[in-house]
Enzyme design. Structure first.
Site, mmCIF file in Angstrom:
data_model
loop_
_atom_site.group_PDB
_atom_site.id
_atom_site.type_symbol
_atom_site.label_atom_id
_atom_site.label_comp_id
_atom_site.label_asym_id
_atom_site.label_seq_id
_atom_site.Cartn_x
_atom_site.Cartn_y
_atom_site.Cartn_z
ATOM 1 C CG HIS A 1 -2.043 0.927 1.153
ATOM 2 N ND1 HIS A 1 -1.938 2.261 1.430
ATOM 3 C CD2 HIS A 1 -3.329 0.710 0.777
ATOM 4 C CE1 HIS A 1 -3.116 2.825 1.230
ATOM 5 N NE2 HIS A 1 -3.970 1.924 0.837
ATOM 6 C CG ASP B 1 -9.090 -4.457 -2.328
ATOM 7 O OD1 ASP B 1 -10.225 -4.502 -1.831
ATOM 8 O OD2 ASP B 1 -8.668 -3.531 -3.014
HETATM 9 N N1 ACO Z 1 4.238 -7.583 -4.838
HETATM 10 C C1 ACO Z 1 5.580 -7.557 -5.014
HETATM 11 N N2 ACO Z 1 6.336 -6.462 -4.855
HETATM 12 C C2 ACO Z 1 5.723 -5.324 -4.504
HETATM 13 C C3 ACO Z 1 4.333 -5.266 -4.301
HETATM 14 C C4 ACO Z 1 3.577 -6.446 -4.483
HETATM 15 N N3 ACO Z 1 2.246 -6.453 -4.315
HETATM 16 N N4 ACO Z 1 3.978 -4.003 -3.975
HETATM 17 C C5 ACO Z 1 5.107 -3.300 -3.970
HETATM 18 N N5 ACO Z 1 6.171 -4.088 -4.288
HETATM 19 C C6 ACO Z 1 7.590 -3.699 -4.312
HETATM 20 C C7 ACO Z 1 7.910 -2.881 -5.564
HETATM 21 O O1 ACO Z 1 8.318 -3.694 -6.628
HETATM 22 C C8 ACO Z 1 9.024 -1.999 -5.037
HETATM 23 O O2 ACO Z 1 10.208 -2.780 -4.981
HETATM 24 P P1 ACO Z 1 11.644 -2.090 -5.241
HETATM 25 O O3 ACO Z 1 11.819 -1.086 -4.145
HETATM 26 O O4 ACO Z 1 12.605 -3.206 -5.201
HETATM 27 O O5 ACO Z 1 11.552 -1.451 -6.608
HETATM 28 C C9 ACO Z 1 8.609 -1.709 -3.599
HETATM 29 O O6 ACO Z 1 7.815 -2.841 -3.205
HETATM 30 C C10 ACO Z 1 7.803 -0.427 -3.423
HETATM 31 O O7 ACO Z 1 6.686 -0.490 -4.320
HETATM 32 P P2 ACO Z 1 6.069 0.759 -5.069
HETATM 33 O O8 ACO Z 1 5.467 0.306 -6.348
HETATM 34 O O9 ACO Z 1 7.071 1.871 -5.123
HETATM 35 O O10 ACO Z 1 4.948 1.180 -4.056
HETATM 36 P P3 ACO Z 1 3.739 2.117 -4.381
HETATM 37 O O11 ACO Z 1 3.404 2.806 -3.101
HETATM 38 O O12 ACO Z 1 3.996 2.980 -5.562
HETATM 39 O O13 ACO Z 1 2.563 1.100 -4.783
HETATM 40 C C11 ACO Z 1 0.705 -0.370 -4.660
HETATM 41 C C12 ACO Z 1 1.538 0.709 -3.944
HETATM 42 C C13 ACO Z 1 0.276 0.150 -6.038
HETATM 43 C C14 ACO Z 1 -0.542 -0.630 -3.846
HETATM 44 C C15 ACO Z 1 1.572 -1.651 -4.796
HETATM 45 O O14 ACO Z 1 1.969 -2.123 -3.529
HETATM 46 C C16 ACO Z 1 0.854 -2.759 -5.582
HETATM 47 O O15 ACO Z 1 0.897 -2.760 -6.806
HETATM 48 N N6 ACO Z 1 0.155 -3.716 -4.858
HETATM 49 C C17 ACO Z 1 -0.601 -4.744 -5.531
HETATM 50 C C18 ACO Z 1 -1.949 -4.176 -5.982
HETATM 51 C C19 ACO Z 1 -2.886 -3.949 -4.823
HETATM 52 O O16 ACO Z 1 -3.080 -4.783 -3.954
HETATM 53 N N7 ACO Z 1 -3.544 -2.762 -4.844
HETATM 54 C C20 ACO Z 1 -4.557 -2.388 -3.837
HETATM 55 C C21 ACO Z 1 -4.097 -1.236 -3.012
HETATM 56 S S1 ACO Z 1 -5.241 -0.926 -1.715
HETATM 57 C C22 ACO Z 1 -6.528 -0.113 -2.452
HETATM 58 O O17 ACO Z 1 -6.407 0.621 -3.386
HETATM 59 C C23 ACO Z 1 -7.829 -0.362 -1.898
#
Ligand code: ACO
Length: 432
Positions: free
Chosen positions: A308, A366
């Site tokens: 998140h 979720d």
């Molecule tokens: N699985 C694997 N790796 C992940 C995940 C994941 N679900 N989420 C983040 N990471 C990793 C990224 O690859 C990144 O790694 P790095 O530092 O080596 O490059 C690091 O964790 C940080 O991730 P970001 O993408 O910079 O985090 P951001 O805050 O931009 O994204 C998000 C947040 C979009 C929710 C992301 O965690 C994601 O895509 N999760 C899966 C989708 C999801 O569950 N969305 C629902 C969110 S809750 C809602 O809207 C109700």
């Protein structure tokens, strides 16, 4: 006026400015850079709004480090356990919990507005039978803007409240009709004798040839799920609603814009993606393979329902939902659902993995909500529609706050231009 300031100095010109620092009730202090451009001729670059507050708001507070979420000061766990979705709608809209008379009036108003114009129903027939219900919801919610356009003065506080009531009252109708269109059954009218959630389930599942009575546990669980999704500060869809609203757009069209934003897989579309992922995993022995894929930077796959932008701790909603999920499955006798087993094992494995620990990736709201919705017989494609139904309460409350804000102005972000330098147009014949 704040006593604390931050000085920003441009080392190139030696010019400085004092920026006021505002303290909210909770949360980190906020540097007010509104005058940065007029004083120093500079913008701020914050791609993805990682450290930028877009407004002052008194609706919802969340602390992602501590895993705290409050609406109007009330902790989410207390609301989920003790309140109802309609009461939370009142709270979000009005700022305080209602007394009995206010609550009765509010619910009576919602019942009064829980129908849609017969002509609106014709919009549905323009969609293919297998259209994604979110695509339908975007269209029909936007279409509502044509029904109340003439009678809606967005600068009239009474019209605004009426609009908010209409949104909260009509979203279940629009959402249920999306499903009925998909399955080819006649639309079911709202029943004034039923509560908000029971009425929604009835519009979803009753049919001329089927008597349907929602179970109390289904109503209670869905009510809780709606509370947990009702609002979440300035997330992507809420910011979309506010940005559209700031341009003085029709509020129903603003809600439609919020639905568009919510549909994305990184946002509300994640609940649908979680179920697809758990189905793809299939059996527990496949979990390590999927975890390895999530960690592989060459693979775009991510663990859906994990991570998140704001929560770097357990999403407090995920804890409540996890418990509700168990209760529902135990009470409905479906506790041995393989999908729940896979979800729990996946969670356990990921939470012990250094990749997820280092990046502070926890299950979000979720991760378990899809399992609940599936147990309630709601088809996967409708998951995000239910999210939109719940979040409409937050969207319209944030819109009300925006329109009441004395500092109201159109939202207009700036940019760092990195395109071509000025060049002269040459005719097509002279281009190489
Ligand atoms: N699985 C694997 N790796 C992940 C995940 C994941 N679900 N989420 C983040 N990471 C990793 C990224 O690859 C990144 O790694 P790095 O530092 O080596 O490059 C690091 O964790 C940080 O991730 P970001 O993408 O910079 O985090 P951001 O805050 O931009 O994204 C998000 C947040 C979009 C929710 C992301 O965690 C994601 O895509 N999760 C899966 C989708 C999801 O569950 N969305 C629902 C969110 S809750 C809602 O809207 C109700």
């Amino acid at each position: 006026m704040t006593e604390r300031t931050v000085t920003i100095t441009d080392q190139a010109t030696g010019k400085s400015m004092e920026c006021p620092v505002w303290a909210g009730t909770y949360g980190p202090p906020v540097i007010d850079t509104t005058r940065l451009y007029s004083e120093l001729g500079m913008f701020i670059l914050d791609v993805g709004f990682v450290a930028t507050a877009s407004c002052r708001s008194a609706v919802t507070f969340l602390d992602g480090e501590k895993g705290v979420l409050m609406h109007r000061g009330y902790p989410i766990d207390q609301l989920a356990e003790q309140s109802t979705f309609t009461e939370v709608c009142y709270l979000l809209m009005n700022g305080d919990l209602p007394n009995r008379t206010q609550m009765d009036d509010f619910e009576a108003n919602i019942r009064r507005h829980s129908s849609v114009h017969e002509h609106l129903e014709r919009f549905y027939s323009g969609y293919l039978y297998n259209a994604h219900p979110m695509a339908i919801l975007v269209g029909v919610t936007g279409a509502l803007s044509s029904y109340y356009h003439e009678a809606l003065d967005i600068w009239d506080p009474e019209d605004r409240i009426l609009t908010a009531l209409r949104v909260i009252a009509k979203m279940p109708v629009l959402a249920a009709h999306c499903y009925k269109h998909n399955v080819g059954q006649p639309f079911v009218y709202s029943d004034p004798n039923l509560g908000y959630v029971a009425n929604f389930l009835n519009m979803l599942f009753s049919a001329p040839h089927l008597h349907y009575e929602p179970s109390p546990v289904a109503v209670r669980t869905l009510d809780k799920l709606l509370i947990l999704h009702a609002d979440h500060e300035q997330n992507a869809s809420t910011s979309t609603v506010r940005l559209a609203g700031s341009a003085e757009a029709n509020p129903f069209a603003c809600i439609s814009a919020g639905i568009v934003s919510l549909w994305g897989r990184s946002h509300g579309g994640a609940n649908e993606a979680v179920i697809r992922m758990l189905n793809d995993i299939g059996t527990a022995d496949n979990i390590p393979k999927f975890v390895a894929r999530a960690k592989d930077k060459q693979d775009p796959f991510r663990l859906m329902g994990f991570g998140h932008r704001v929560y770097k701790n357990y999403d407090p909603r995920a804890l409540i939902i996890r418990k509700a999920c168990h209760e529902l499955l135990v009470e409905s006798g479906a506790v041995n659902q393989p999908i729940l087993e896979i979800a729990m094992q996946l969670e356990e494995i990921a939470l012990k993995d250094s990749y997820f620990i280092e990046r502070r990736l926890y299950p979000n709201v979720d991760f378990y909500s899809g399992i609940i919705l599936q147990a309630l017989n709601i088809p996967t494609s409708m998951f995000t529609v239910l999210f939109a139904l719940a979040r409409s309460a937050g969207w319209i409350s944030q819109w009300l706050e925006l329109m009441n804000d004395p500092d109201y102005r159109i939202g207009r972000p700036r940019q760092l231009y990195v395109g071509a330098e000025q060049r002269d147009y040459i005719s097509i014949e002279q281009r190489g």
